[in-house]
Scaffold this active site. Sequence first.
Site, short mmCIF file in Angstrom:
data_model
loop_
_atom_site.label_atom_id
_atom_site.label_comp_id
_atom_site.label_asym_id
_atom_site.label_seq_id
_atom_site.Cartn_x
_atom_site.Cartn_y
_atom_site.Cartn_z
N LYS A 82 0.85 -1.21 0.00
CA LYS A 82 0.00 0.00 0.00
C LYS A 82 0.88 1.26 0.00
O LYS A 82 0.69 2.16 -0.81
CB LYS A 82 -0.94 0.00 1.22
CG LYS A 82 -1.89 -1.19 1.25
CD LYS A 82 -2.81 -1.16 2.46
CE LYS A 82 -2.10 -1.35 3.78
NZ LYS A 82 -1.48 -2.68 3.97
N ARG A 137 -10.26 0.38 8.31
CA ARG A 137 -9.88 -1.00 8.65
C ARG A 137 -11.01 -1.74 9.34
O ARG A 137 -10.84 -2.91 9.70
CB ARG A 137 -8.68 -0.96 9.59
CG ARG A 137 -7.35 -1.24 8.89
CD ARG A 137 -6.29 -0.97 9.90
NE ARG A 137 -5.07 -1.65 9.72
CZ ARG A 137 -3.95 -1.08 9.27
NH1 ARG A 137 -3.94 0.16 8.85
NH2 ARG A 137 -2.84 -1.76 9.24
N ARG A 188 11.39 -5.53 5.37
CA ARG A 188 11.05 -4.12 5.09
C ARG A 188 11.93 -3.15 5.89
O ARG A 188 12.14 -3.33 7.07
CB ARG A 188 9.59 -3.89 5.45
CG ARG A 188 9.21 -2.41 5.50
CD ARG A 188 7.76 -2.20 5.37
NE ARG A 188 6.97 -2.68 6.48
CZ ARG A 188 5.64 -2.58 6.52
NH1 ARG A 188 4.98 -2.04 5.50
NH2 ARG A 188 4.97 -3.03 7.55
N ARG A 198 10.40 -1.10 11.57
CA ARG A 198 9.27 -0.89 12.48
C ARG A 198 9.26 -1.90 13.62
O ARG A 198 9.54 -3.08 13.41
CB ARG A 198 7.95 -0.98 11.70
CG ARG A 198 7.66 0.28 10.92
CD ARG A 198 6.51 0.15 9.99
NE ARG A 198 5.33 -0.51 10.52
CZ ARG A 198 4.18 -0.59 9.88
NH1 ARG A 198 4.05 -0.02 8.69
NH2 ARG A 198 3.16 -1.21 10.41
N ARG A 249 -1.57 -9.03 13.33
CA ARG A 249 -2.03 -8.06 12.32
C ARG A 249 -2.80 -8.77 11.20
O ARG A 249 -3.78 -8.25 10.68
CB ARG A 249 -0.83 -7.28 11.75
CG ARG A 249 -0.32 -6.24 12.76
CD ARG A 249 1.13 -5.87 12.53
NE ARG A 249 1.34 -5.12 11.31
CZ ARG A 249 2.54 -4.93 10.76
NH1 ARG A 249 3.62 -5.45 11.30
NH2 ARG A 249 2.65 -4.21 9.66
P1 ADP Z 1 2.15 -1.92 3.23
O1 ADP Z 1 2.18 -0.41 3.16
O2 ADP Z 1 0.96 -2.50 2.50
O3 ADP Z 1 2.28 -2.46 4.62
P2 ADP Z 1 4.75 -1.73 1.91
O4 ADP Z 1 4.44 -0.82 0.75
O5 ADP Z 1 5.51 -1.14 3.05
O6 ADP Z 1 3.42 -2.46 2.42
O7 ADP Z 1 5.55 -2.99 1.32
C1 ADP Z 1 6.06 -4.00 2.18
C2 ADP Z 1 7.46 -4.44 1.73
O8 ADP Z 1 7.37 -5.16 0.51
C3 ADP Z 1 8.40 -3.26 1.46
O9 ADP Z 1 9.68 -3.63 1.97
C4 ADP Z 1 8.41 -3.09 -0.05
O10 ADP Z 1 9.68 -2.67 -0.50
C5 ADP Z 1 8.10 -4.50 -0.55
N1 ADP Z 1 7.18 -4.53 -1.69
C6 ADP Z 1 6.06 -3.78 -1.88
N2 ADP Z 1 5.41 -4.14 -3.02
C7 ADP Z 1 6.14 -5.16 -3.56
C8 ADP Z 1 6.00 -5.98 -4.74
N3 ADP Z 1 4.97 -5.83 -5.58
N4 ADP Z 1 6.94 -6.92 -4.97
C9 ADP Z 1 7.97 -7.09 -4.11
N5 ADP Z 1 8.17 -6.36 -2.99
C10 ADP Z 1 7.27 -5.41 -2.71
P1 AMP Z 2 0.09 0.33 9.14
O1 AMP Z 2 1.17 1.36 9.15
O2 AMP Z 2 -1.05 0.69 8.24
O3 AMP Z 2 0.62 -1.06 8.90
O4 AMP Z 2 -0.54 0.33 10.62
C1 AMP Z 2 0.26 -0.03 11.74
C2 AMP Z 2 -0.62 -0.24 12.96
O5 AMP Z 2 -1.31 1.00 13.29
C3 AMP Z 2 -1.75 -1.26 12.83
O6 AMP Z 2 -1.30 -2.60 13.07
C4 AMP Z 2 -2.74 -0.77 13.88
O7 AMP Z 2 -2.31 -1.10 15.20
C5 AMP Z 2 -2.62 0.75 13.76
N1 AMP Z 2 -3.57 1.30 12.75
C6 AMP Z 2 -3.26 1.94 11.59
N2 AMP Z 2 -4.35 2.33 10.92
C7 AMP Z 2 -5.41 1.91 11.68
C8 AMP Z 2 -6.82 1.98 11.52
N3 AMP Z 2 -7.39 2.55 10.43
N4 AMP Z 2 -7.61 1.45 12.51
C9 AMP Z 2 -7.06 0.87 13.59
N5 AMP Z 2 -5.75 0.75 13.81
C10 AMP Z 2 -4.91 1.27 12.86
#
Ligand code: ADP
Ligand code: AMP
Length: 214
Positions: free
Chosen positions: A13, A88, A127, A161, A172
């Site tokens: 995302k 969410r 990540r 993180r 999660r």
């Molecule tokens: P989210 O925001 O959904 O939690 P991220 O955008 O942070 O996910 O992506 C998670 C990890 O996977 C990051 O380290 C990113 O570099 C990698 N990543 C994201 N999209 C892809 C993809 N299509 N193929 C391979 N690696 C990816």
């Molecule tokens: P994210 O950065 O989107 O992966 O979110 C990290 C953490 O923040 C999640 O595991 C939740 O604990 C909290 N969080 C983020 N967005 C929301 C949401 N819309 N509702 C509830 N908790 C959230």
Amino acid sequence: MRLVLLGPPGAGKGTQAQRLVERHGVVQLSTGDMLRAEAATGSDLGRQAAKAMDAGELVSDEVIIAMLASRIDPKNNPKGILLDGFPRTVGQAQALDALLKEKNLKIDHVIELAMKDDEVVKRISGRFTCAKCGAGYHDQLQKPAKDGICDKCGGTKFTRRADDNANAVRRRLEAYHGQTAPVIAYYRQRGVMNSVDAMAPIDKVAVELNAILG
Ligand code: ADP
Ligand code: AMP
């Protein structure tokens, strides 16, 4: 344009949001980033949120909706918004609809980045993020061109993180399947739901998103 990106942790995302911000000029609103910023201030609210986040649990709807409500003002986002990690829960989706309705607005597109649970663990465990500009990377899947140097800003410090560990990821994923998956049905009923295969390489996912958004 008002767009929601849904998907399990690590689906990409944030990665795709960075590209969509550049292409469409929308403002990315990530509730996870907002909560991490609040936690960094050490406020009571931030400490409470960090506890839930570190355990991989959702923060309460009340806190999340209050945090987001002031930021969806179209004056601040003339080209629209990209919601990353929100809504969410179905309660959050209903609150968002109500907030937008007050402004005569609605959600135009909701896109699910669909991915299998096994792949989530692989994505999350590698990540890391540039501490200066927030650009996202991965140990195997998306390395910086030069080791230790951010492609975007030249920064040399990176962070990982606290909740990107095996236990929190398991929780999660449970939260995603139990509380967030029903949001997909909610938006499907409204005719704005699309899904793309998030297991594909980053550039291919981006092409599919652009095909949907135009
Ligand atoms: P989210 O925001 O959904 O939690 P991220 O955008 O942070 O996910 O992506 C998670 C990890 O996977 C990051 O380290 C990113 O570099 C990698 N990543 C994201 N999209 C892809 C993809 N299509 N193929 C391979 N690696 C990816
Ligand atoms: P994210 O950065 O989107 O992966 O979110 C990290 C953490 O923040 C999640 O595991 C939740 O604990 C909290 N969080 C983020 N967005 C929301 C949401 N819309 N509702 C509830 N908790 C959230």
